[in-house]
Design a protein around this motif. Structure first.
Motif, PDB file in Angstrom:
ATOM      1  N   UNK A  23       0.867  -1.168   0.000  1.00 33.11           N
ATOM      2  CA  UNK A  23       0.000   0.000   0.000  1.00 33.11           C
ATOM      3  C   UNK A  23       0.902   1.214   0.000  1.00 33.11           C
ATOM      4  N   UNK A  24       1.042   1.816  -1.135  1.00 34.98           N
ATOM      5  CA  UNK A  24       1.850   3.014  -1.190  1.00 34.98           C
ATOM      6  C   UNK A  24       1.195   3.982  -2.160  1.00 34.98           C
ATOM      7  N   UNK A  25       0.949   5.177  -1.683  1.00 37.95           N
ATOM      8  CA  UNK A  25       0.182   6.130  -2.478  1.00 37.95           C
ATOM      9  C   UNK A  25       0.842   6.404  -3.821  1.00 37.95           C
ATOM     10  N   UNK A  27       2.767   4.461  -5.625  1.00 36.39           N
ATOM     11  CA  UNK A  27       3.013   3.322  -6.508  1.00 36.39           C
ATOM     12  C   UNK A  27       1.852   2.326  -6.396  1.00 36.39           C
TER      13      UNK A  27
ATOM     14  N   UNK B 284      -7.332  -0.369  -5.690  1.00 34.44           N
ATOM     15  CA  UNK B 284      -7.348  -1.178  -4.489  1.00 34.44           C
ATOM     16  C   UNK B 284      -8.590  -2.055  -4.396  1.00 34.44           C
ATOM     17  N   UNK B 292      -3.500   4.985   3.791  1.00 30.18           N
ATOM     18  CA  UNK B 292      -3.257   5.654   2.510  1.00 30.18           C
ATOM     19  C   UNK B 292      -4.317   6.710   2.263  1.00 30.18           C
TER      20      UNK B 292
END
Lengths: 377, 403
Positions: A23-25, A27, B284, B292
């Protein structure tokens, strides 16, 4: 890409790959699971950039290719699949999944953004261990690592391979856990593995059983379980020379029942302030008794005694109850010994082999050590 | 670049040839060091330079030392900021926080790379570290892991402790030259030469300002706010002094107009943020992981705040540049030197009407409001107050004339 797979196998594989979805904004590709069909195998992979998981399963492949699908969505779909064969096909920007009468179309993510996953190089130091043994080693050691990111090296577990043995060590500078296990690779090498990655590998070892193949390389460590593989990045930096912390010899040696001492410490430490673990427990050790006390006039006091055998002069020594319990918890033998020099020097906790055990069992318990700093009273 | 088929060099960064050459040379010589401070106004090419450096250090098949191929997957992902070993840290709120430094930056720095041999860690708006963050970061900078390069974007070096700056190699990033802006203006669709010349002059070296001026605007469709073009807003701003004289009660309607402009232009940022969030949510599956989502929402809120401030500041700066030109023209300077050289007659008229003293007073008032706005004054009220005061100024020459 087009394939047909058995439902439970596909679902199981997808769920396993999902564990390292990131979870990375910046990527979003990290939130995906990459599916790749080549030959008659489907491989699934995901990475959060720290840990990557990869596995392959046999499928009936109709067309090679790859696709990146949103991980969470894939998980939700897979969990709800009816009991029938799964067929999947990429069409345009969608992955169409058909299972029985259920149909799903998953929007694809740009597969070219998915990071290339690390491979094991030929120079890697590789050895095989029993999964159960590996899981126990991790469980014994990893808990002593630090959770404070301010010193990244202490958040990892040090793996040190030398001819014939692998030593795992972790410390948060208040306690240190070290375990040495036999290791069949000759190469000398070290790796500092993030605790989370090792815990992930331990869970896989517990779940999958059999054997784990460990490959240590300068910038990564890979745990392979059959067709499944977990690769972790390493923590860079110099790990403290913990060996110099371990006292040579001792002046006092206490042998005590492990479960009993744990119980007593747990009960007595209840009077410590519940929101901290900082209220120490004190061990008043005499030749045949250990009296454990805790608390202050303000909160309350508690004490309880248990039998123990002391060699050497009586001693009063204080410990953080959580650190002491952690050590007792992972010592895995019926009795433990605690070696002291004095009330300010680190104490060493070791499993004590029972008299009726054979030699190899004795060796097994003798290779674990848990050092803990006393609390000044 | 010998072959015409080669893609543009990553070092082909508009207006930053000097910085690009310094970086390329450092890679070629193997003297990259562990930290760079990119010192200069924000948004003039730091991003391209940092990503170029990531490509130059990680491209598996460079054309020449320090010159990445520009066509492989690594180069492509570096250019888009999507390469695993390249990380950008943007402030989530108004500042970089110590928790981010410890929990994210230093953790990222301490990990080995599995793809690519060099980690490039870029801190956007590094001068927005608060003291605790700066202290925590300093610890990481003191013991740099190998093959790790920190890049700090620094607009105002005074905002960072010397202990940090002294550990970085400083590289100046210059404001853009008019020729660079002119070329960019063409790319942005400013086809009319006069419009483009005006935008280039007013942008004063900032490609971001140029982009705002080149904004074609938007007719208000259903649910969205109508937005004039960037140049139309500029022209409206510079017409204010004349209209304050000519139209009764214009001060309040001008303040309202600027307020509307703020709304229209902030809506754009808001929509972008929302679209990005929706995009990401789709990636997601259904909803974003909470961490996030929060991170992005905080960042979007900051962007909106910044956009608001920026619009008001730009409006005030337009007024300032107009008054400055009035002074220039009124004092007999060469009108060709004026930023608003396309409206010399209007400049002369305002200069005559206000007189040098009136213009200077107006400049003082605008500057004072600009400074007040930085301290979070209520925008609408401040603008009304300013414009009402400016409108009284315009009366002054009449009284002077009647003497």
């Amino acid at each position: 890409m087009k394939f047909r797979a058995e439902r439970s196998e596909f679902a199981d594989a997808a769920m396993w790959a999902l564990r390292t979805v990131g979870a990375r904004a910046t990527l979003p590709a990290l939130s995906g699971v990459k599916l790749e069909v080549s030959g008659d195998r489907l491989s699934l992979s995901s990475t959060d950039l720290e840990i990557a998981s990869e596995l392959s399963v046999a499928v009936q492949a109709d067309r090679d290719g790859m696709a990146l699908v949103p991980g969470r969505l894939l998980g939700d779909v897979v969990r709800s699949l009816p009991n029938a064969a799964v067929s999947a096909e990429v069409d345009g920007d969608r992955l169409h999944l058909v299972c029985g009468r259920a149909q799903f179309a998953l929007r694809l993510m740009p597969v070219e953004d998915f990071p290339a996953l690390p491979q094991i190089s030929e120079q890697a130091a590789i050895a095989v261990m029993k999964a159960e043994e590996f899981a126990r080693t991790v469980a014994q050691v990893a808990r002593a690592s630090s959770t404070d990111d301010a010193r990244p090296v202490l958040t990892g577990v040090s793996l040190e391979a030398s001819a014939g043995s692998l030593t795992a060590a972790a410390t948060d500078s208040y306690r240190l856990a070290v375990r040495t296990v036999p290791w069949d690779a000759g190469a000398e090498t070290t790796a500092l593995v993030p605790r989370r990655a090792l815990d992930e590998a331990r869970r896989s070892a517990e779940q999958l059983g059999a054997e784990v193949r460990i490959a240590i390389e300068p910038s990564q460590v890979t745990f392979t379980f059959g067709d499944r593989r977990l690769t972790s990045r390493l923590i860079e930096g110099k790990y403290p020379d913990y060996r110099q912390l371990i006292p040579v010899g001792f002046e006092r040696r206490l042998a005590v029942d492990r479960a009993e001492l744990m119980e007593v410490v747990r009960r007595v430490s209840v009077v410590g302030e519940s929101n901290t673990t900082a209220t120490p427990v004190t061990l008043h050790v005499t030749s045949d008794t250990v009296r454990v006390t805790a608390g202050s006039g303000e909160v309350g006091q508690a004490e309880e005694s248990l039998p123990g055998t002391l060699e050497g002069e009586p001693i009063e020594i204080g410990f953080n109850p959580r650190y002491l319990s952690d050590g007792l918890d992972v010592a895995v033998s019926e009795r433990v010994v605690l070696e002291f020099r004095d009330e300010l020097k680190p104490a060493v906790l070791r499993p004590a082999p029972a008299d009726d055990q054979d030699d190899s069992a004795k060796e097994q318990v003798a290779d674990f050590l848990y050092l803990l700093m006393p609390v000044r009273l | 670049m010998a072959a015409g088929v080669d893609p543009a060099s990553v070092w082909d960064i508009p207006a930053q040839a000097h910085a690009a050459e310094a970086l390329r040379g450092a890679v070629a010589r193997g003297e990259v060091g562990h930290a760079w401070a990119f010192v200069g106004p924000a948004g003039v090419g730091q991003e391209a330079a940092a990503r170029g450096l990531a490509a130059a250090l990680n491209c598996p098949a460079p054309r020449a030392p320090g010159e990445p191929c520009g066509r492989c997957s690594v180069c492509d992902r570096c250019r888009r900021g999507a390469f695993a070993a390249y990380t950008e840290f943007t402030p989530t709120g108004a500042t970089h926080r110590v928790d981010d430094v410890r929990g994210t930056w230093l953790v990222t720095a301490s990990r080995s790379t599995t793809e690519g041999s060099w980690k490039i860690l870029r801190v956007v708006d590094a001068d927005r570290m608060n003291e605790a963050a700066a202290n925590a970061f300093l610890k990481g900078l003191e013991e740099p892991p190998e093959r790790t390069v920190w890049i700090l974007d620094v607009a105002d070096p005074d905002e960072l402790p010397d202990t940090i700056l002294s550990r970085c190699r400083s590289l100046m990033f210059a404001a853009w030259a008019p020729a660079d802006l002119d070329a960019q203006g063409l790319r942005l669709g400013l086809d009319d030469p006069a419009d483009r010349a005006l935008a280039v002059r007013v942008a004063a070296g900032s490609p971001a300002a140029l982009a705002r001026l080149a904004d074609p605007g938007e007719v208000g469709a259903k649910g969205s706010v109508a937005r004039s073009s960037g140049l139309a807003y500029l022209r409206a701003h510079r017409d204010i002094p004349a209209r304050l004289r000519a139209e009764k009660g214009f001060a309040l309607s001008a303040a309202r107009a600027i307020d509307d402009e703020v709304k229209a232009r902030t809506a754009l940022v808001k929509d972008e943020g929302r679209a990005e969030l929706a995009d990401l949510a789709q990636s997601y599956g259904d909803e974003l992981p909470r961490g996030i989502a929060k991170q992005i929402e905080e960042r979007n809120a900051r962007r909106e705040r910044e956009a608001r401030t920026l619009v008001v500041q730009a409006a005030l700066d337009d007024l300032l540049s107009w008054y400055r030109d009035c002074l220039l023209v009124g004092a007999g300077g060469d009108p060709a030197d004026a930023l608003h050289a396309d409206a010399v007659d209007a400049l002369r008229a305002d200069a005559r009407a206000l007189g040098a003293a009136g213009i200077l007073r107006a400049v003082d008032l605008v500057l004072a409001t600009r400074a007040e706005l930085e301290r979070n004054l209520q925008v609408g009220l401040a603008l009304e107050a300013l414009l009402l005061e400016l409108s009284t100024l315009t009366m002054a020459p009449l009284r002077a004339g009647s003497r």
